[in-house]
Design an enzyme around this catalytic site. Structure first.
Site, mmCIF file in Angstrom:
data_model
loop_
_atom_site.group_PDB
_atom_site.id
_atom_site.type_symbol
_atom_site.label_atom_id
_atom_site.label_comp_id
_atom_site.label_asym_id
_atom_site.label_seq_id
_atom_site.Cartn_x
_atom_site.Cartn_y
_atom_site.Cartn_z
ATOM 1 N N ASP A 284 33.384 -56.632 -4.795
ATOM 2 C CA ASP A 284 32.176 -56.483 -5.602
ATOM 3 C C ASP A 284 32.542 -57.037 -6.977
ATOM 4 O O ASP A 284 33.264 -56.406 -7.737
ATOM 5 C CB ASP A 284 31.801 -54.995 -5.683
ATOM 6 C CG ASP A 284 30.700 -54.725 -6.709
ATOM 7 O OD1 ASP A 284 30.108 -55.689 -7.235
ATOM 8 O OD2 ASP A 284 30.439 -53.528 -6.974
ATOM 9 N N LYS B 213 29.223 -62.464 -15.930
ATOM 10 C CA LYS B 213 28.342 -62.686 -14.771
ATOM 11 C C LYS B 213 26.947 -63.129 -15.213
ATOM 12 O O LYS B 213 26.233 -63.781 -14.464
ATOM 13 C CB LYS B 213 28.268 -61.373 -13.976
ATOM 14 C CG LYS B 213 27.636 -61.479 -12.612
ATOM 15 C CD LYS B 213 27.875 -60.188 -11.861
ATOM 16 C CE LYS B 213 27.102 -60.107 -10.581
ATOM 17 N NZ LYS B 213 27.354 -58.835 -9.898
ATOM 18 N N GLU C 82 24.200 -58.008 -2.863
ATOM 19 C CA GLU C 82 24.700 -56.660 -3.167
ATOM 20 C C GLU C 82 23.905 -55.537 -2.483
ATOM 21 O O GLU C 82 24.511 -54.638 -1.889
ATOM 22 C CB GLU C 82 24.730 -56.454 -4.686
ATOM 23 C CG GLU C 82 25.847 -57.268 -5.325
ATOM 24 C CD GLU C 82 25.689 -57.460 -6.812
ATOM 25 O OE1 GLU C 82 24.778 -56.859 -7.416
ATOM 26 O OE2 GLU C 82 26.473 -58.234 -7.377
ATOM 27 N N ASP D 38 19.247 -50.672 -7.186
ATOM 28 C CA ASP D 38 20.560 -51.009 -7.749
ATOM 29 C C ASP D 38 20.425 -51.375 -9.224
ATOM 30 O O ASP D 38 20.003 -52.472 -9.562
ATOM 31 C CB ASP D 38 21.156 -52.179 -6.941
ATOM 32 C CG ASP D 38 22.531 -52.601 -7.450
ATOM 33 O OD1 ASP D 38 22.955 -52.115 -8.520
ATOM 34 O OD2 ASP D 38 23.181 -53.421 -6.776
#
Ligand code: AMP
Length: 608
Positions: free
Chosen positions: A8, A70, A166, A189
């Site tokens: 992850d 990211k 994800e 999420d």
């Protein structure tokens, strides 16, 4: 053989795991920590430092400590404002670069350093070489972002076996044995920098994604910013109230003082975490500027007031995902929480309110994605069987056709991997090449969608509408789009991977879905008008030509009616109104019935 690890690669933290004896196990570093901050510090001397030590340097040397990278991976300069303590560079439109001391690095090179640390930790823990990995990305990542993530893995020495969304990975972590068949699950999420909502259905051991939505710029970082701003406001007030002293704390807390800003942010994050369990906490910032210190008793109520606007931004995405899946909230069997921010009681209450049920908190929200990636790695290596993952396309993909229209080849929410194709022809006689302009988006007109890239396919000149060019879109299991165009006559073909050409901002991602709803009516009208105009542009010259050839055989009144209808079409084209043009075309069509028959008869006679 090297084991396949699951990773992850998070905005804030990253984790790595491996299947052992049929169980997904997350691996710890030499300090026994499983959560590795996705932070890289570049010291004046020596190599880069990754992880927890680097995260601490964020306060001391913010300009050379890179976090939340990211947000920039696979993105272009100008797309990201980036409220970060370090500097970005790159010409507008060119890939974002990150300034580090005297040099520059690509975001994927920084992510590669995080991945290399995870790899080294895994090798130490497993006592073997680790070269194969599954890496997760937010469902909303576009091709360029997925490719850049894959490249980061490769730079770190991995063969990237699969890029997995994800939320889909998280559902695996929760879902393997806990859910009944046919269960429908919403995966909520909310991480450090991204928000994803996905709706999945479990079908005989097979996860199908019914819909997905989200925002790549919404997360805990926004809450941190709100708290830091709140604290800086408190400091400003405290300073204004000072009657003595020469220090001006408020002035020193400014853009010019990244060290103070970074300390405030760190305090904000700490307080946010504590208030997930405590009702209040005291923020202490000793010697914030010179000999000045700052202290504030921060309550959960205050935090929730600051965080609520951020959390509320998730609602529209959730509703959209539900409507795309054609489900009411009460048709869901489970709501799964993923991402550190979902530890906040406010978030849990808010999710319960949106979906009308209490979310499932049985898994550690920080680890669910990594566990799912590990399980996926296990599936690929044969350690886990009977579960297949199916992902879907978040936005439609297609090409531009005559008149600037969007021609959808793969509709939004299609299950991937997927292959779809269509045949196209030449608009002009003698045309030697066809431009294939690849588009992504939900709008009717090409110009309103995003242009992922374009290329030309050459073919032999042919009369109008005689060329046959097949265009095939293929989205592979990693969500990367491959476009193939082939001239069926000569077999000449071109294959292009749409990897790095997505030239749009994150705000635009969100806006695309909103705009497609907001402009639905005008868009449809514009499409009707464009199609009607194409029809007129074919009909008008044909009618004029026919009048020249056989018009003399018509009655005067018939000819006059045709001329009148032609004028009406011309007028409707000039007015730009869709429905009147459609009607005028139909009227001209009707008025020229006999003319058309005469033309055919003439052609038959000529032939005969
Ligand atoms: P992730 O991207 O899933 O690693 O989530 C990271 C985000 O979760 C960051 O914004 C963290 O500050 C936040 N977070 C982690 N733990 C907690 C907690 N206990 N309470 C509130 N937020 C948290």
């Amino acid at each position: 053989m090297s084991p396949i690890v699951g990773i992850d690669l998070g905005t804030t933290n990253s984790l790595i795991g491996v299947m052992e004896a049929g169980f997904p196990i997350l691996l710890a570093d030499s300090a026994g920590e499983r959560l590795t901050p996705s932070v890289v510090h570049f010291p004046v001397q020596g190599g880069p430092i990754v992880g927890r030590t680097a995260a601490r340097m964020r306060v001391l040397e913010p300009e050379s400590t890179i976090y939340s990278v990211k947000r920039f991976i696979g993105r272009r300069a100008g797309e990201e404002s980036g409220d970060v303590g370090y500097k970005l560079s790159g010409q507008p439109g060119a890939p974002v670069r990150i300034r580090v001391r005297d040099g520059e690095l690509a975001p994927e090179e920084i992510s590669a350093l995080v991945l290399a640390k995870l790899r080294a930790d895994a090798e130490r823990a497993l006592e073997c070489e680790v070269t194969r990995a599954v890496i997760t990305v937010p469902a909303y990542f576009n091709d360029a972002q997925r490719n850049a993530t894959k490249l980061a893995g490769e730079l770190a020495g991995f063969t990237v076996e699969r890029i997995v969304n994800e939320p889909t990975a998280a559902a695996l972590a929760y879902g393997l044995d806990k859910l009944r068949d046919k269960s429908r699950v919403a995966v909520f999420d909310l991480g450090g920098g991204t928000f994803d909502i996905s709706i999945l259905e479990l079908n005989q051991g097979l996860f199908q994604v019914l819909s997905t939505n989200g925002n790549t710029r919404l997360g805990g970082d926004d809450i941190d910013t709100a708290i830091a701003n709140f604290l800086s406001g408190k400091i400003a007030v405290a300073t204004l109230c000072e009657t003595s002293g020469t220090h001006h704390l408020a002035a020193e807390f400014s853009e010019a003082s990244p060290a103070i800003a970074a300390r405030l942010r760190e305090a904000a994050v700490d307080a946010k975490h504590q208030l997930s369990t405590a009702e209040f906490t005291t923020i202490e910032l000793p010697f914030l500027a010179g000999d000045r210190s700052f202290s504030h008793r921060f309550t959960r109520e205050e935090l929730e007031k600051l965080a609520r606007p951020v959390v509320e931004r998730t609602r529209a995405h959730c509703l959209r995902a539900l409507s795309d899946a054609k489900l009411r909230p009460d048709e869901l069997d489970e709501i799964i929480l993923v991402g550190g921010v979902t530890r906040m009681p406010l978030v849990r209450r808010y999710v319960a309110e949106i979906f009308g049920r209490v979310p499932n908190i049985s898994q550690n929200p920080d680890e669910a994605v990594a566990l799912g990636a590990t399980i996926q790695a296990g599936i690929l290596s044969g350690a886990v069987q009977n579960v297949i993952l199916l992902d879907i396309t978040p936005l439609s993909l297609g090409i531009e056709t005559f008149g600037g229209l969007m021609n959808v080849i793969i509709p939004r929410n299609s299950t991937i991997p997927i292959k779809a194709g269509e045949m196209f022809t030449n608009a002009l006689a003698g045309q030697r090449a066809m431009k294939i302009s690849v588009l992504q988006g939900e709008r009717e007109m090409a110009k309103d969608n995003w242009r992922l890239g374009e290329f030309e396919l050459e073919f032999e000149p042919a009369p109008k509408s005689q060329a046959r060019v097949g265009v095939q879109f293929e989205i592979d299991a990693n969500g990367i789009l491959h476009v193939l165009a082939r001239d069926t006559k000569t077999g000449i073909e071109k294959k292009v991977e749409m990897s790095s050409a997505v030239d749009v901002s994150d705000e635009a991602v969100e806006k695309m879905l909103e705009d497609s709803l907001e402009h639905a009516f005008e868009d449809v009208n514009e499409r009707i008008f464009t199609e009607a105009k194409l029809k007129s542009s074919e009909m008008l010259p044909a009618v004029r030509n026919a009048l020249n050839l056989v018009g003399a055989q018509l009655d005067e009144s018939e000819r006059a009616l045709i001329v009148e209808r032609v004028t009406e079409v011309e007028q409707a084209v000039a007015d730009g109104a869709a429905q009147p043009l459609k009607r005028a075309n139909a009227a001209l069509d009707e008025a020229t019935q006999r003319l058309a028959t005469l033309l055919i008869e003439r052609a038959m006679q000529t032939k005969g």
